[in-house]
Scaffold this motif. Structure first.
Motif, PDB file in Angstrom:
ATOM      1  N   SER A  24      24.923   8.774  -2.823  1.00  0.00           N
ATOM      2  CA  SER A  24      25.292   7.626  -3.634  1.00  0.00           C
ATOM      3  C   SER A  24      24.101   6.813  -4.113  1.00  0.00           C
ATOM      4  O   SER A  24      24.259   5.912  -4.917  1.00  0.00           O
ATOM      5  N   LYS A  68      25.495  -1.001  -2.110  1.00  0.00           N
ATOM      6  CA  LYS A  68      26.311   0.138  -2.522  1.00  0.00           C
ATOM      7  C   LYS A  68      26.904  -0.200  -3.900  1.00  0.00           C
ATOM      8  O   LYS A  68      27.588  -1.211  -4.051  1.00  0.00           O
ATOM      9  N   ALA A 108      28.147   4.048  -8.817  1.00  0.00           N
ATOM     10  CA  ALA A 108      27.800   5.332  -8.207  1.00  0.00           C
ATOM     11  C   ALA A 108      28.941   6.330  -8.397  1.00  0.00           C
ATOM     12  O   ALA A 108      30.084   5.956  -8.673  1.00  0.00           O
ATOM     13  N   SER A 117      26.441  -1.000 -13.003  1.00  0.00           N
ATOM     14  CA  SER A 117      27.044  -1.623 -11.817  1.00  0.00           C
ATOM     15  C   SER A 117      27.061  -3.149 -11.911  1.00  0.00           C
ATOM     16  O   SER A 117      27.076  -3.833 -10.882  1.00  0.00           O
ATOM     17  N   LEU A 162      21.941   3.374 -13.074  1.00  0.00           N
ATOM     18  CA  LEU A 162      22.863   2.961 -12.023  1.00  0.00           C
ATOM     19  C   LEU A 162      22.984   1.440 -11.973  1.00  0.00           C
ATOM     20  O   LEU A 162      24.087   0.896 -11.858  1.00  0.00           O
ATOM     21  N   ASN A 208      29.466  -5.767  -6.320  1.00  0.00           N
ATOM     22  CA  ASN A 208      29.078  -4.600  -5.543  1.00  0.00           C
ATOM     23  C   ASN A 208      29.151  -4.958  -4.059  1.00  0.00           C
ATOM     24  O   ASN A 208      29.470  -6.091  -3.693  1.00  0.00           O
TER      25      ASN A 208
END
Length: 251
Positions: free
Chosen positions: A19, A35, A39, A91, A87, A95
């Protein structure tokens, strides 16, 4: 709800797992493993991290603190690597952050010892949430300040990837033969006696309330976010009562 912080600086990508999480600083002066919603595994992985991580904490396991991290895509503009830049850009918004345990060591079953009682609690818990990612190859545990900490629960509750088949999936046994703690004589019976009665509808309602609503919106087959939260709780309540009888691969 989880504490909300804002990312102020992207420090570095962490090249562990598929990820590609990253290390960030936030406006509360904390440092977090981030994270990303962008992803490949998507928001369901983050939901699993929250449900299982917060349930673990309430059952007495050591878990790094979880927060929601608001990410401005502009933080990715200075990243030299295109994959990381893309990424970050994909995002923007909410998150998941996991508190960074500075100086922690990855758990190695050949280097560290675990008592049967603690091993049993962890094996039982992983069976409860169907954690398929706690093998000796990739333990997803840390040793920090002389104690064992659990991390990375995105590969749990696989039934939430197919809600129509969730009940049947959640009734399956748990294969612990490759579990990182299988060799420590885990006392699963004692763990079940202690922990199963604590996994109640009330506790799961408290846990699922921590999931950010934005990660639950527009889930096919559910007419409300509250209904989806209940769907996360129901298999775990049912599974807690019987899963100790369905753990395979340990003596």
């Amino acid at each position: 709800m989880l504490k909300e912080v804002n990312a102020t600086r992207f420090i570095t990508p962490l090249r562990e797992g598929g990820s590609l999480p990253g290390l960030v600083e936030a406006d509360d002066r904390g440092t977090y493993v981030l994270k990303f919603t962008g992803a490949g595994q998507g928001r369901k992985t983050l939901v699993a991290e929250v449900v299982v991580g917060e349930l673990a904490r309430r059952l007495g396991f050591r878990m790094p603190r979880l927060v929601t991290v608001e990410l401005d895509p502009v933080l990715g503009l200075g990243e030299p690597e295109q994959q990381v830049q893309d990424l970050l850009k994909s995002s923007g918004g909410t998150n998941l952050g996991m508190e960074f345990l500075s100086g922690a060591l990855g758990f190695d079953p050949l280097a560290f010892s675990v008592e049967p009682e603690e091993a049993g609690r962890i094996v039982w818990f992983d069976a409860l949430v169907n954690n398929v990612d706690r093998s000796w190859r990739n333990p997803n545990m840390l040793m920090w300040r002389g104690e064992l900490w659990l991390i990375d629960h995105g590969a749990t509750m696989i039934w939430h990837h197919n809600w129509p088949g969730a009940q049947k999936s959640a009734e399956r046994s748990y294969d612990a033969c490759d579990h990182a703690l299988a060799g420590f004589a885990p006392d699963v019976a004692a763990a079940a006696a202690e922990l199963a009665p604590r996994v109640t509808e009330e506790l799961l309602a408290e846990v699922t309330a921590q999931i950010p609503e934005v990660w639950l919106a527009d889930e096919p087959g559910f007419d409300s976010v509250d209904a989806l939260r209940r769907a996360y709780a129901e298999p775990l309540v049912a599974r807690a009562a019987v899963i100790h009888e369905r753990i395979e691969g340990i003596k």
